[in-house]
Structures are given as structure tokens and as C-alpha cells.
Design a protein around this motif. Structure first.
Motif, mmCIF file in Angstrom:
data_model
loop_
_atom_site.group_PDB
_atom_site.id
_atom_site.type_symbol
_atom_site.label_atom_id
_atom_site.label_comp_id
_atom_site.label_asym_id
_atom_site.label_seq_id
_atom_site.Cartn_x
_atom_site.Cartn_y
_atom_site.Cartn_z
ATOM 1 N N MET A 52 0.763 -1.178 0.033
ATOM 2 C CA MET A 52 0.123 -0.006 -0.076
ATOM 3 C C MET A 52 0.877 1.233 -0.061
ATOM 4 N N THR A 53 0.222 2.410 -0.329
ATOM 5 C CA THR A 53 1.167 3.540 -0.331
ATOM 6 C C THR A 53 1.019 4.063 1.129
ATOM 7 N N ARG A 54 1.960 5.083 1.298
ATOM 8 C CA ARG A 54 2.002 5.731 2.480
ATOM 9 C C ARG A 54 0.510 6.425 2.945
ATOM 10 N N ASN A 55 -0.168 6.827 2.187
ATOM 11 C CA ASN A 55 -1.529 7.381 2.584
ATOM 12 C C ASN A 55 -2.872 6.379 2.140
ATOM 13 N N ASN A 56 -2.279 5.079 2.043
ATOM 14 C CA ASN A 56 -3.290 3.993 1.836
ATOM 15 C C ASN A 56 -4.311 4.238 0.528
ATOM 16 N N ILE A 57 -3.674 5.104 -0.277
ATOM 17 C CA ILE A 57 -4.655 5.157 -1.637
ATOM 18 C C ILE A 57 -4.155 4.604 -2.770
ATOM 19 N N ILE A 58 -5.496 4.060 -3.265
ATOM 20 C CA ILE A 58 -5.474 2.985 -4.450
ATOM 21 C C ILE A 58 -5.385 4.016 -5.785
ATOM 22 N N PHE A 59 -4.656 3.816 -6.638
ATOM 23 C CA PHE A 59 -4.767 4.410 -7.783
ATOM 24 C C PHE A 59 -5.404 3.836 -8.893
ATOM 25 N N LEU A 60 -6.661 3.947 -9.371
ATOM 26 C CA LEU A 60 -7.329 3.214 -10.337
ATOM 27 C C LEU A 60 -7.043 3.719 -11.902
ATOM 28 N N LEU A 61 -6.493 3.010 -12.571
ATOM 29 C CA LEU A 61 -5.899 3.525 -13.953
ATOM 30 C C LEU A 61 -6.867 2.838 -15.030
ATOM 31 N N ASP A 62 -7.524 3.665 -15.826
ATOM 32 C CA ASP A 62 -8.577 3.244 -16.795
ATOM 33 C C ASP A 62 -8.276 3.686 -18.233
ATOM 34 N N PRO A 63 -7.724 2.725 -18.945
ATOM 35 C CA PRO A 63 -7.329 3.009 -20.301
ATOM 36 C C PRO A 63 -8.635 3.064 -21.140
ATOM 37 N N GLY A 64 -8.684 4.384 -21.689
ATOM 38 C CA GLY A 64 -9.959 4.666 -22.249
ATOM 39 C C GLY A 64 -10.166 3.635 -23.637
ATOM 40 N N HIS A 65 -11.559 3.485 -24.075
ATOM 41 C CA HIS A 65 -11.847 2.742 -25.310
ATOM 42 C C HIS A 65 -11.154 1.398 -25.467
ATOM 43 N N GLY A 66 -11.023 0.642 -26.587
ATOM 44 C CA GLY A 66 -11.054 -0.737 -26.884
ATOM 45 C C GLY A 66 -9.602 -0.665 -27.517
ATOM 46 N N GLY A 67 -9.195 -2.050 -27.387
ATOM 47 C CA GLY A 67 -7.842 -2.328 -27.969
ATOM 48 C C GLY A 67 -7.988 -2.852 -29.443
ATOM 49 N N VAL A 68 -7.309 -3.625 -29.950
ATOM 50 C CA VAL A 68 -7.268 -4.280 -31.073
ATOM 51 C C VAL A 68 -7.090 -5.724 -30.921
ATOM 52 N N ILE A 69 -8.284 -6.629 -31.330
ATOM 53 C CA ILE A 69 -8.229 -7.975 -31.325
ATOM 54 C C ILE A 69 -8.333 -8.601 -32.790
ATOM 55 N N ASP A 70 -7.421 -9.428 -33.163
ATOM 56 C CA ASP A 70 -7.164 -10.006 -34.110
ATOM 57 C C ASP A 70 -7.472 -9.158 -35.357
ATOM 58 N N GLY A 71 -6.722 -7.965 -35.077
ATOM 59 C CA GLY A 71 -6.319 -6.882 -36.173
ATOM 60 C C GLY A 71 -7.639 -6.021 -36.215
ATOM 61 N N LYS A 72 -8.621 -6.261 -35.509
ATOM 62 C CA LYS A 72 -10.097 -5.417 -35.505
ATOM 63 C C LYS A 72 -9.891 -4.433 -34.331
#
Length: 200
Positions: free
Chosen positions: A1-21
Motif C-alpha cells: 500500500m502507499t503511505r496514504n493507503n490510496i489506491i490509484f485506479l487507472l482506466d485505459p479509455g476505449h478498446g484495443g485491437v483484437i485479431d487486427g480489428k
């Protein structure tokens, strides 16, 4: 845990690429000489870089959307709201029909909250990195404000970061370069590190 017990939630926007799509229609750069950049792919890459930096510094950070599919905004918010004492950071890059649009920006929901303090720290790091900053000074701080679903509905400080413009050739070159992505990842990470150490 961090010193302030903060959890950082990272959200990668949108979708990736699956099988070239690509999983999110339209979220892409023009076909520059180095190829098309899909936003969902670069967002995920930036999140992974930030996560590695956090892990190395013993900061608790989580990828809210490890899947390549384009997870709904409601599901992203639902996942985020399960956590307490957390900070939500949505990672994006911008696009516009005119190539002249460029630069780095961060958004919060309307009003003055702890979200604005997070955004200010991110802007401070972006300025140190000598990026062109897109700002809104009308309410006394730098961040832009918007009624984005994820900012309106998350129950913790929340910021949406726009890491340059895919549709600007110079910005694209940074987004499509290893050193450029490291530079962008360190901006958000350095802000996270400050919050982890000193709180907000």
C-alpha cells in the motif's frame, strides 16, 4: 500500500485491437508515414508503463480494464466505485478534424473538489515536461471541466487525461515513440507519486 493507503485506479479509455480489428470505431490517427495509431492501444500501453513505475515505487495501482474489448462506461464506473480511498485516472489521447489542434489537457467534473488538486499536479508535471498545455483559467485553476460520464459518476477524485492529439503530426510522433510514451507515462506517475507521499 502507499503511505496514504490510496489506491490509484487507472482506466485505459476505449478498446484495443483484437485479431487486427479495432474494438472502438473511429478512435485512430490518420495514416501517417509510421502507420495508424489506435487510441485504445496507446492508452493501454501508457497505463502499463504507469503501472510498472508504480510497482517499482511500491505504490498501489490497478488497471481497471485489462481486457482489450471496449468495456462500457457504466462498467468502468462500477468497477471503480467498489474501491474506497481511491483516485481514478482515465487515460486518453485527443483527436480533432483540424491538424492544428495539439497539446495536453486534463478534465475534471464541474465545481471545486479534490479532483482539481489531482489535475493541478498532473498539469504541473506536464509543464515540467515542456508540453503545450490546453487549459481553462476561468475558474482559477488550469484543468478543463466537462460532464464526462466517468467523471460525473465515480465516487472519488477523478481526472480524465488527454495525452496530446493523435491527429497532430508532432503530437502523434510523441505518442507513437517509445521515449515519447515514457515521457507521457512519467507525467501521470510523478503526480501519483506526490499524492502517494503527501496526499491531497
Amino acid at each position: 500500500m502507499t503511505r496514504n493507503n490510496i489506491i490509484f485506479l487507472l482506466d485505459p479509455g476505449h478498446g484495443g485491437v483484437i485479431d487486427g480489428k479495432p474494438q472502438t470505431a473511429g478512435k485512430r490517427s490518420p495514416d501517417w508515414e509510421k502507420g495508424i495509431l489506435y487510441e485504445g492501444v496507446s492508452n493501454r500501453d501508457l497505463v502499463e508503463r504507469i503501472l510498472k513505475l508504480c510497482k517499482k515505487d511500491c505504490i498501489t495501482a490497478i488497471n481497471l480494464v485489462p481486457e482489450l474489448i471496449d468495456v462500457s462506461l457504466a462498467e468502468r464506473v462500477r468497477r471503480a466505485n467498489k474501491y474506497k480511498n481511491a483516485i481514478y485516472i482515465s487515460i486518453h489521447s485527443d483527436a480533432f478534424h483540424k491538424e492544428s489542434a495539439n497539446g495536453f489537457s486534463a478534465y475534471t467534473y464541474y465545481g471545486q473538489t479534490k479532483s482539481d488538486k489531482v489535475a493541478e499536479l498532473i498539469y504541473k508535471e506536464a509543464k515540467k515536461a515542456k508540453l503545450n498545455l490546453r487549459v481553462d483559467n476561468t475558474d482559477g485553476d488550469l484543468d478543463k471541466e466537462a460532464d464526462f460520464y466517468v467523471l460525473r459518476n465515480t465516487k472519488m477524485p477523478a481526472v480524465l487525461v488527454e495525452n496530446l492529439f493523435m491527429t497532430n503530426k508532432k503530437d502523434y510522433a510523441t505518442l507513437n515513440d517509445e521515449k515519447g510514451r515514457d515521457k507521457l507515462a512519467k507525467i501521470t506517475f510523478n503526480a501519483i507519486k506526490q499524492i502517494s507521499t503527501y496526499g491531497i
